[in-house]
Design a protein around this motif. Sequence first.
Motif, PDB file in Angstrom:
ATOM      1  N   PRO A   1       2.094   4.282 -53.237  1.00  0.00           N
ATOM      2  CA  PRO A   1       2.437   5.697 -53.064  1.00  0.00           C
ATOM      3  C   PRO A   1       3.227   5.993 -51.791  1.00  0.00           C
ATOM      4  O   PRO A   1       4.115   6.841 -51.795  1.00  0.00           O
ATOM      5  CB  PRO A   1       1.072   6.397 -53.053  1.00  0.00           C
ATOM      6  CG  PRO A   1       0.087   5.325 -52.691  1.00  0.00           C
ATOM      7  CD  PRO A   1       0.629   4.063 -53.286  1.00  0.00           C
ATOM      8  N   LYS A   2       2.910   5.298 -50.682  1.00  0.00           N
ATOM      9  CA  LYS A   2       3.632   5.557 -49.433  1.00  0.00           C
ATOM     10  C   LYS A   2       5.087   5.135 -49.552  1.00  0.00           C
ATOM     11  O   LYS A   2       5.992   5.861 -49.119  1.00  0.00           O
ATOM     12  CB  LYS A   2       2.952   4.823 -48.271  1.00  0.00           C
ATOM     13  CG  LYS A   2       1.587   5.382 -47.900  1.00  0.00           C
ATOM     14  CD  LYS A   2       1.016   4.658 -46.696  1.00  0.00           C
ATOM     15  CE  LYS A   2      -0.345   5.240 -46.304  1.00  0.00           C
ATOM     16  NZ  LYS A   2      -0.929   4.535 -45.118  1.00  0.00           N
TER      17      LYS A   2
ATOM     18  N   ASP B   1      10.625   1.263 -55.674  1.00  0.00           N
ATOM     19  CA  ASP B   1       9.930   2.222 -54.820  1.00  0.00           C
ATOM     20  C   ASP B   1       9.947   1.842 -53.344  1.00  0.00           C
ATOM     21  O   ASP B   1       9.644   2.676 -52.486  1.00  0.00           O
ATOM     22  CB  ASP B   1       8.494   2.436 -55.297  1.00  0.00           C
ATOM     23  CG  ASP B   1       7.679   1.146 -55.383  1.00  0.00           C
ATOM     24  OD1 ASP B   1       8.141   0.109 -54.861  1.00  0.00           O
ATOM     25  OD2 ASP B   1       6.585   1.177 -55.981  1.00  0.00           O
TER      26      ASP B   1
ATOM     27  N   VAL C   1       2.168  12.786 -54.891  1.00  0.00           N
ATOM     28  CA  VAL C   1       3.326  12.183 -54.236  1.00  0.00           C
ATOM     29  C   VAL C   1       4.623  12.772 -54.789  1.00  0.00           C
ATOM     30  O   VAL C   1       5.543  13.100 -54.038  1.00  0.00           O
ATOM     31  CB  VAL C   1       3.336  10.649 -54.431  1.00  0.00           C
ATOM     32  CG1 VAL C   1       4.598  10.039 -53.820  1.00  0.00           C
ATOM     33  CG2 VAL C   1       2.094  10.025 -53.823  1.00  0.00           C
ATOM     34  N   VAL C   2       4.684  12.935 -56.103  1.00  0.00           N
ATOM     35  CA  VAL C   2       5.921  13.334 -56.766  1.00  0.00           C
ATOM     36  C   VAL C   2       6.149  14.842 -56.726  1.00  0.00           C
ATOM     37  O   VAL C   2       7.270  15.307 -56.474  1.00  0.00           O
ATOM     38  CB  VAL C   2       5.916  12.835 -58.228  1.00  0.00           C
ATOM     39  CG1 VAL C   2       7.117  13.372 -58.987  1.00  0.00           C
ATOM     40  CG2 VAL C   2       5.907  11.310 -58.263  1.00  0.00           C
TER      41      VAL C   2
ATOM     42  N   PHE D   1       8.374  17.009 -54.305  1.00  0.00           N
ATOM     43  CA  PHE D   1       9.833  16.859 -54.346  1.00  0.00           C
ATOM     44  C   PHE D   1      10.473  17.653 -55.478  1.00  0.00           C
ATOM     45  O   PHE D   1      11.703  17.652 -55.616  1.00  0.00           O
ATOM     46  CB  PHE D   1      10.201  15.381 -54.484  1.00  0.00           C
ATOM     47  CG  PHE D   1       9.838  14.541 -53.291  1.00  0.00           C
ATOM     48  CD1 PHE D   1      10.680  14.472 -52.193  1.00  0.00           C
ATOM     49  CD2 PHE D   1       8.625  13.857 -53.251  1.00  0.00           C
ATOM     50  CE1 PHE D   1      10.347  13.712 -51.086  1.00  0.00           C
ATOM     51  CE2 PHE D   1       8.290  13.086 -52.148  1.00  0.00           C
ATOM     52  CZ  PHE D   1       9.152  13.023 -51.066  1.00  0.00           C
TER      53      PHE D   1
ATOM     54  N   ALA E   1       6.974   7.636 -51.749  1.00  0.00           N
ATOM     55  CA  ALA E   1       7.295   8.881 -51.043  1.00  0.00           C
ATOM     56  C   ALA E   1       8.524   8.707 -50.157  1.00  0.00           C
ATOM     57  O   ALA E   1       9.396   9.587 -50.096  1.00  0.00           O
ATOM     58  CB  ALA E   1       6.098   9.337 -50.217  1.00  0.00           C
ATOM     59  N   THR E   2       8.614   7.576 -49.470  1.00  0.00           N
ATOM     60  CA  THR E   2       9.773   7.307 -48.618  1.00  0.00           C
ATOM     61  C   THR E   2      11.039   7.169 -49.443  1.00  0.00           C
ATOM     62  O   THR E   2      12.105   7.671 -49.065  1.00  0.00           O
ATOM     63  CB  THR E   2       9.548   6.025 -47.797  1.00  0.00           C
ATOM     64  OG1 THR E   2       8.372   6.176 -47.006  1.00  0.00           O
ATOM     65  CG2 THR E   2      10.729   5.741 -46.882  1.00  0.00           C
TER      66      THR E   2
ATOM     67  N   GLU F   1      12.085  10.620 -50.604  1.00  0.00           N
ATOM     68  CA  GLU F   1      12.651  11.364 -49.476  1.00  0.00           C
ATOM     69  C   GLU F   1      14.114  10.988 -49.276  1.00  0.00           C
ATOM     70  O   GLU F   1      14.961  11.856 -48.996  1.00  0.00           O
ATOM     71  CB  GLU F   1      11.840  11.062 -48.211  1.00  0.00           C
ATOM     72  CG  GLU F   1      12.367  11.759 -46.957  1.00  0.00           C
ATOM     73  CD  GLU F   1      12.283  13.273 -47.039  1.00  0.00           C
ATOM     74  OE1 GLU F   1      13.158  13.936 -46.441  1.00  0.00           O
ATOM     75  OE2 GLU F   1      11.373  13.791 -47.700  1.00  0.00           O
TER      76      GLU F   1
END
Length: 305
Positions: A21-22, A98, A57-58, A61, A25-26, A29
């Motif tokens: 997940p981290k 990812d 997470v999604v 955005f 997210a990056t 972004e």
Amino acid sequence: MSNLNQLTPFISIIIPTYNRPKQLATCLESLTKLDYPRDSFEVIVVDDGSKTQLESVVNPFSGELDITLIRQINKGAASARNTGAKQAKGQFIAFTDDDCMPSADWLRAIAARFKNAPESLIGGRTINILSNNIFSTASQQLIDYVYKYYNANPHKARFFASNNIALPKQTFLDIGGFDVTYPRMASEDRELCDRWVQKGYPMLYAPEVQINHAHHLTLKSFWQQHFFYGRGAFCFHTIRAQRAAEPIRIEPLSFYVNLFSYPLSSFKRPTGLLISSLLFVSQLAATFGFFSERITQTKNRSVAN
């Protein structure tokens, strides 16, 4: 859908993800910073059965991106990419991972290439941003060398990694997408490129199509990565034989000599020597993986008979 002459074809970005997940997210972004019309691309995240839900997470955005989250049971990255492609609205699809962060001009560079080569599978350049991680650096050195070797003529390229490719969606679907029989993430991109060329479609290397890659590796995960590449290589040989392609040309000894000496031209000693040693380890791991998969498949056939 925008006209190709306007350099803004609609492109679907597909990201398979599993338990990261981290990193996801990056990656997302970075997509908010793309220099491309917001109404000319979408983002499809395919959750390949992660242990935790990824809505948290999604969803943040959704105000900046046309983004869709699809969840499937764990079937591997190849299957996740195919799932995303079937749902894509774009004339073209662009795959990344990812743990990757496309540059701001990524889609614009892809669209510019498609203007003159709309039937091509386009592969871009990957840049390792974990320069302090010797294992990540060695892994990227291997990719750089393979690209230099197989894509010496950028208009007749032969191999791209799946974390930075773009291609026409309908052609991708017509030839069957990624082969989903590969163990984990290993060589399905190699098989797709080979099948693409066998079908008579062009491949084009576009080094200006850039992504940053942050794949943290340890000695253990470095070995595992290349072990699975070896397993995938055996599957690739098997599947290629089944579709009656030309025999795979065995690379000459000079290929490996040049591979092991390649880091010495890019890094000062002792770093260059260490990376060269790790490239040797990568080939050793791949060899073990190749024969491990061969033994496994031979046993499975014996049991089946």
